[in-house]
Scaffold this motif. Structure first.
Motif, mmCIF file in Angstrom:
data_model
loop_
_atom_site.group_PDB
_atom_site.id
_atom_site.type_symbol
_atom_site.label_atom_id
_atom_site.label_comp_id
_atom_site.label_asym_id
_atom_site.label_seq_id
_atom_site.Cartn_x
_atom_site.Cartn_y
_atom_site.Cartn_z
ATOM 1 N N UNK A 59 0.970 -1.189 0.135
ATOM 2 C CA UNK A 59 0.117 -0.089 -0.095
ATOM 3 C C UNK A 59 0.809 0.958 -0.041
ATOM 4 N N UNK A 60 1.977 1.250 0.679
ATOM 5 C CA UNK A 60 2.734 2.249 0.696
ATOM 6 C C UNK A 60 3.563 2.718 -0.703
ATOM 7 N N UNK A 61 4.118 1.560 -1.229
ATOM 8 C CA UNK A 61 4.546 1.784 -2.719
ATOM 9 C C UNK A 61 3.411 2.301 -3.783
ATOM 10 N N UNK A 62 2.399 1.752 -3.520
ATOM 11 C CA UNK A 62 1.155 2.115 -4.375
ATOM 12 C C UNK A 62 0.693 3.511 -4.284
ATOM 13 N N UNK A 63 0.693 3.993 -2.890
ATOM 14 C CA UNK A 63 0.427 5.226 -2.564
ATOM 15 C C UNK A 63 1.508 6.366 -3.229
ATOM 16 N N UNK A 64 2.973 5.879 -3.088
ATOM 17 C CA UNK A 64 4.079 6.579 -3.566
ATOM 18 C C UNK A 64 3.939 6.994 -5.257
ATOM 19 N N UNK A 74 0.167 16.948 -14.627
ATOM 20 C CA UNK A 74 0.022 18.101 -15.528
ATOM 21 C C UNK A 74 1.008 18.476 -16.583
ATOM 22 N N UNK A 75 2.141 17.795 -16.476
ATOM 23 C CA UNK A 75 3.022 18.048 -17.532
ATOM 24 C C UNK A 75 2.860 17.389 -18.990
ATOM 25 N N UNK A 76 1.703 16.567 -18.793
ATOM 26 C CA UNK A 76 1.039 16.329 -20.280
ATOM 27 C C UNK A 76 2.129 15.475 -21.096
ATOM 28 N N UNK A 77 2.877 14.719 -20.602
ATOM 29 C CA UNK A 77 4.117 13.879 -21.360
ATOM 30 C C UNK A 77 3.388 12.854 -22.184
ATOM 31 N N UNK A 78 3.950 12.624 -23.220
ATOM 32 C CA UNK A 78 3.649 11.579 -24.243
ATOM 33 C C UNK A 78 3.741 10.097 -23.537
ATOM 34 N N UNK A 79 4.580 9.781 -22.740
ATOM 35 C CA UNK A 79 4.853 8.626 -21.945
ATOM 36 C C UNK A 79 4.996 8.788 -20.422
ATOM 37 N N UNK A 80 3.725 9.287 -19.786
ATOM 38 C CA UNK A 80 4.003 9.567 -18.270
ATOM 39 C C UNK A 80 4.261 8.451 -17.207
ATOM 40 N N UNK A 81 4.038 7.176 -18.007
ATOM 41 C CA UNK A 81 4.207 6.159 -16.827
ATOM 42 C C UNK A 81 5.611 5.644 -16.811
ATOM 43 N N UNK A 82 6.236 5.945 -17.909
ATOM 44 C CA UNK A 82 7.919 5.873 -18.077
ATOM 45 C C UNK A 82 8.555 6.760 -17.005
ATOM 46 N N UNK A 83 7.905 8.203 -17.110
ATOM 47 C CA UNK A 83 8.388 9.319 -16.310
ATOM 48 C C UNK A 83 8.344 8.748 -14.954
ATOM 49 N N UNK A 84 7.215 8.252 -14.432
ATOM 50 C CA UNK A 84 6.718 7.980 -13.205
ATOM 51 C C UNK A 84 7.624 7.043 -12.720
ATOM 52 N N UNK A 85 7.811 5.866 -13.388
ATOM 53 C CA UNK A 85 9.141 4.762 -12.985
ATOM 54 C C UNK A 85 10.366 5.389 -12.766
ATOM 55 N N UNK A 86 10.790 6.317 -13.711
ATOM 56 C CA UNK A 86 12.041 6.917 -13.437
ATOM 57 C C UNK A 86 12.193 7.822 -12.432
#
Length: 212
Positions: free
Chosen positions: A147-152, A162-174
């Motif tokens: 639950x912590x890691x999902x919350x983070x 809000x940055x409206x990136x083409x690949x936001x999921x990749x940016x989140x992981x990075x």
């Protein structure tokens, strides 16, 4: 750039908010506070129930009234750590005047404050995963850690949206990798520049990522 001195003060206040005299707490809170201190300073497996009972000053019957098992106590410890860490991050990212990228970078300002408050002993959730791996029969504890890691993850995703990136999921992981990398390095090789280095890396990553 965020006011680092102010953030460090906020981090100290979060830490001090739980710095109440043990004797003045109700039994359940005494147990949790004692266990939290011991679990964070040592490995969870090496801290036995008898030690928690002795240092919290409660009777064994009282302990088991509130926590019928050590697994239940550990799960609540993880839940409490989740609340503390997420509040720490929220205090930083909700500061006024931050851009969208600046709000992501504020996570590293919060971490920097944490790293500078001794004794910093790393991420309780990574330590928990190491002690309760895939073969451990501890679903309650694993769920609390997850639950912590999902919350983070959800927090970082919301900041990046809000940055409206083409690949936001990749940016989140990075960004998540930079966060966890900073925490591990701060424990393994204490250096005042670790949080700042990862903060700068996050800024470069997000400012150069392709947007729609």
């Amino acid at each position: 750039m965020a006011d680092r001195k102010g953030i460090h003060g906020d981090m100290q206040r979060l830490i001090d908010s739980d710095d109440r005299p043990l004797a003045g707490l109700p039994p359940r809170e005494r147990i949790l506070k004692t266990a939290s201190d011991l679990f964070y300073r040592s490995s969870i497996h090496t801290v036995g129930i008898d030690r928690i009972i002795a240092e919290s000053g409660v009777a064994k019957m009282t302990f088991y009234k509130h926590f019928p098992s050590k697994a239940r106590l550990i799960a609540e410890y993880m839940q409490g750590q989740t609340a503390v860490w997420l509040q720490m991050l929220a205090t930083a990212i909700e500061r006024p005047g931050l851009s969208s990228v600046g709000r992501v970078q504020a996570i590293f300002d919060a971490l920097d404050g944490s790293f500078r408050q001794p004794p910093f002993r790393g991420c309780p959730f990574v330590k928990g995963m190491a002690e309760f791996g895939p073969d451990a029969d501890t679903p309650e504890i694993k769920a609390a850690i997850a639950r912590y890691f999902q919350s983070l993850h959800d927090l970082v995703a919301a900041l990046i949206a809000p940055l409206d990136l083409i690949d936001p999921d990749k940016a989140v992981l990075q960004v998540l990798s930079l966060i966890q990398g900073a925490i591990v390095m701060a424990q393994a090789m204490p250096d005042g520049d670790i949080a700042a280095a990862n903060r700068n890396a996050a800024g470069i990553l997000l400012e150069t990522a392709p947007a729609r």
